[in-house]
Scaffold this active site. Structure first.
Site, PDB file in Angstrom:
ATOM      1  N   GLU A 294       0.880  -1.172   0.000  1.00 56.28           N
ATOM      2  CA  GLU A 294       0.000   0.000   0.000  1.00 56.28           C
ATOM      3  C   GLU A 294       0.922   1.229   0.000  1.00 56.28           C
ATOM      4  O   GLU A 294       1.654   1.457   0.963  1.00 56.28           O
ATOM      5  CB  GLU A 294      -0.884  -0.043   1.259  1.00 56.28           C
ATOM      6  CG  GLU A 294      -2.088   0.863   1.235  1.00 56.28           C
ATOM      7  CD  GLU A 294      -2.965   0.660   2.481  1.00 56.28           C
ATOM      8  OE1 GLU A 294      -2.439   0.256   3.548  1.00 56.28           O
ATOM      9  OE2 GLU A 294      -4.174   0.927   2.387  1.00 56.28           O
TER      10      GLU A 294
ATOM     11  N   ASN B 257      -6.247  -0.926   6.842  1.00 49.44           N
ATOM     12  CA  ASN B 257      -6.690  -1.088   8.225  1.00 49.44           C
ATOM     13  C   ASN B 257      -8.026  -0.399   8.497  1.00 49.44           C
ATOM     14  O   ASN B 257      -8.722  -0.757   9.432  1.00 49.44           O
ATOM     15  CB  ASN B 257      -5.610  -0.593   9.180  1.00 49.44           C
ATOM     16  CG  ASN B 257      -4.516  -1.631   9.311  1.00 49.44           C
ATOM     17  OD1 ASN B 257      -4.795  -2.825   9.374  1.00 49.44           O
ATOM     18  ND2 ASN B 257      -3.265  -1.204   9.314  1.00 49.44           N
TER      19      ASN B 257
END
Ligand SMILES: NC(=O)c1ccc[n+]([C@@H]2O[C@H](COP(=O)([O-])OP(=O)(O)OC[C@H]3O[C@@H](n4cnc5c(N)ncnc54)[C@H](O)[C@@H]3O)[C@@H](O)[C@H]2O)c1
Length: 283
Positions: free
Chosen positions: A151, A189
Site C-alpha cells: 500500500e 486497516n
C-alpha cells in the site's frame, strides 16, 4: 535505485530486506539491537532455505541474495550512500521520529525516505524530516516474502516523482503496489479493523463462539482466515492500537474498540505472540 537501507530487523524489516536483496538490490539491514540483528539474518537464511527446498529459488540465487545483505548497527553510517531508506521500527511515534531524523540528517539529498507504519500519519512523519516531498508510506504485509500488496501512501507533500519511483520499485520487488492517500488506517486497516472489531462484538454478545464467527467468514465470504484468528495473528495490542488511531482520527464512535478487546489486552492475552488470544496457541 540501487542501494536500499532497511531500519529495524523485526517481523517486517527482515522480510523487507529479504525481498529487496532477492530482487538484486544491495541491502543494509540496520537494527539497534545486535541480538535482533543476528536473529533477523538467521531467519532470512532459513526462509531462503525453505524457498530452495520448494524449488522457488536456486542455490546460486540463495547465495547471491545473502551476499547482497549487509547487517549493521548504526543508522548514520549505513544511510550515507542510500537511494531508498525503509523504516520498520516499532509503532511508537517518538521512536520513529528519532530514527527518521537521524536518517534524514545524513542521507544523500536525493534519497527517498519511506515508512512501513501501519497507522501513523505519513504527513506527520514527513514533517519531522527535511524532505517531505521525498517521503512516502510503503506499507508491506506480513509475511512480506509471501504477501503481494504494497500500500503506497502519499503524504500531503509527497511528489509525483517520489510516488512513481516507489511504485516502480515495489513492482521490481515482485509486489503489486496500490496508491492511496494519507488518511487514518489508510485503506487496509480502515476496512480490516472495523471488521475484526465487529467479529469481537459478536463474540462478546454471544452471537457465536470464536470458531463459529470464523467459520462463517471463511466459508461464506471466502476469507482464508477468520477475523478472530487473524486478530490473534496480528496481535490484539496492535489491533487495539490501530482502532484507537481510527477512533481518534475520525472522532467517529463507529470505530470504538470493543470492551472485550480492551480487556484481552489488559490481561496480556495478545494472541499468537503470548500463546493466548481468542484461541490457545502452541506455547
Ligand atoms: N507486524 C506486522 O504484521 C506489520 C504489518 C504491517 C506494518 N507493520 C509496521 O511495521 C513496523 C515494524 O513492525 P514489526 O512488527 O516488524 O516490529 P518488531 O517489533 O517485530 O521489529 C522492530 C525492530 O526494530 C528494532 N529497533 C527498535 N528501535 C530501533 C532503533 N532505534 N534503530 C534500529 N532498530 C530499532 C527492534 O530491535 C526490532 O528488531 C511498525 O511500524 C508496524 O506498525 C507491522
Amino acid at each position: 535505485m540501487k542501494k536500499i537501507v532497511v531500519i529495524g530487523g523485526g517481523t517486517m524489516g527482515n522480510g523487507i530486506a529479504h525481498v529487496c536483496a532477492m530482487s538484486g538490490y544491495s541491502v543494509k539491514l540496520v537494527d539497534a539491537n545486535e541480538q535482533a540483528l543476528d536473529r533477523a539474518m538467521i531467519l532470512i537464511e532459513k526462509n531462503l532455505d525453505r524457498m530452495l527446498a520448494k524449488e522457488k529459488i536456486t542455490q546460486a540465487q540463495k547465495l547471491e541474495t545473502l551476499e547482497r545483505l549487509h547487517p549493521a548497527l548504526s543508522i548514520s553510517q549505513s544511510v550515507l550512500e542510500a537511494d531508498l531508506i525503509i523504516e520498520a521500527v516499532p509503532e511508537i511515534l517518538s521512536l520513529k521520529e528519532s530514527v527518521l531524523r537521524e536518517a534524514d540528517s545524513v542521507a544523500p539529498e536525493n534519497a527517498i525516505l519511506a515508512s512501513n507504519t501501519s497507522s501513523i500519519s505519513i504527513t506527520k512523519l514527513a514533517s519531522m524530516t527535511s524532505r517531505s516531498d521525498r517521503f512516502i508510506g510503503m506499507h508491506f504485509f506480513n509475511p512480506v516474502p509471501v504477501m503481494k500488496l504494497v500500500e503506497v501512501v502519499r503524504g500531503l507533500d509527497t511528489s509525483q516523482r517520489t510516488v512513481d519511483a516507489i511504485m516502480k520499485t515495489a513492482e521490481f520487488l515482485g509486489k503489486t503496489p496500490v496508491e492511496v492517500q494519507d488518511s487514518p488506517g489508510f485503506v487496509s486497516n480502515r476496512v480490516l479493523m472495523p471488521m475484526i472489531n465487529e467479529a469481537i462484538f459478536c463474540l462478546q454478545e454471544g452471537v457465536g463462539n470464536a470458531e463459529q464467527v470464523d467459520e462463517v467468514m471463511k466459508l461464506g465470504m471466502a476469507h482464508p482466515m477468520g477475523p478472530l484468528r487473524l486478530a490473534d495473528f496480528i496481535g490484539l495490542d496492535v489491533c487495539l492500537n490501530i482502532l484507537n488511531v481510527l477512533y481518534e482520527g475520525f472522532k467517529d464512535p463507529k470505530y470504538r474498540p470493543s470492551p472485550l478487546l480492551v480487556k484481552m489486552v489488559d490481561a496480556g492475552k495478545l494472541g499468537d505472540k503470548t500463546g493466548q488470544g481468542f484461541y490457545l496457541h502452541g506455547k
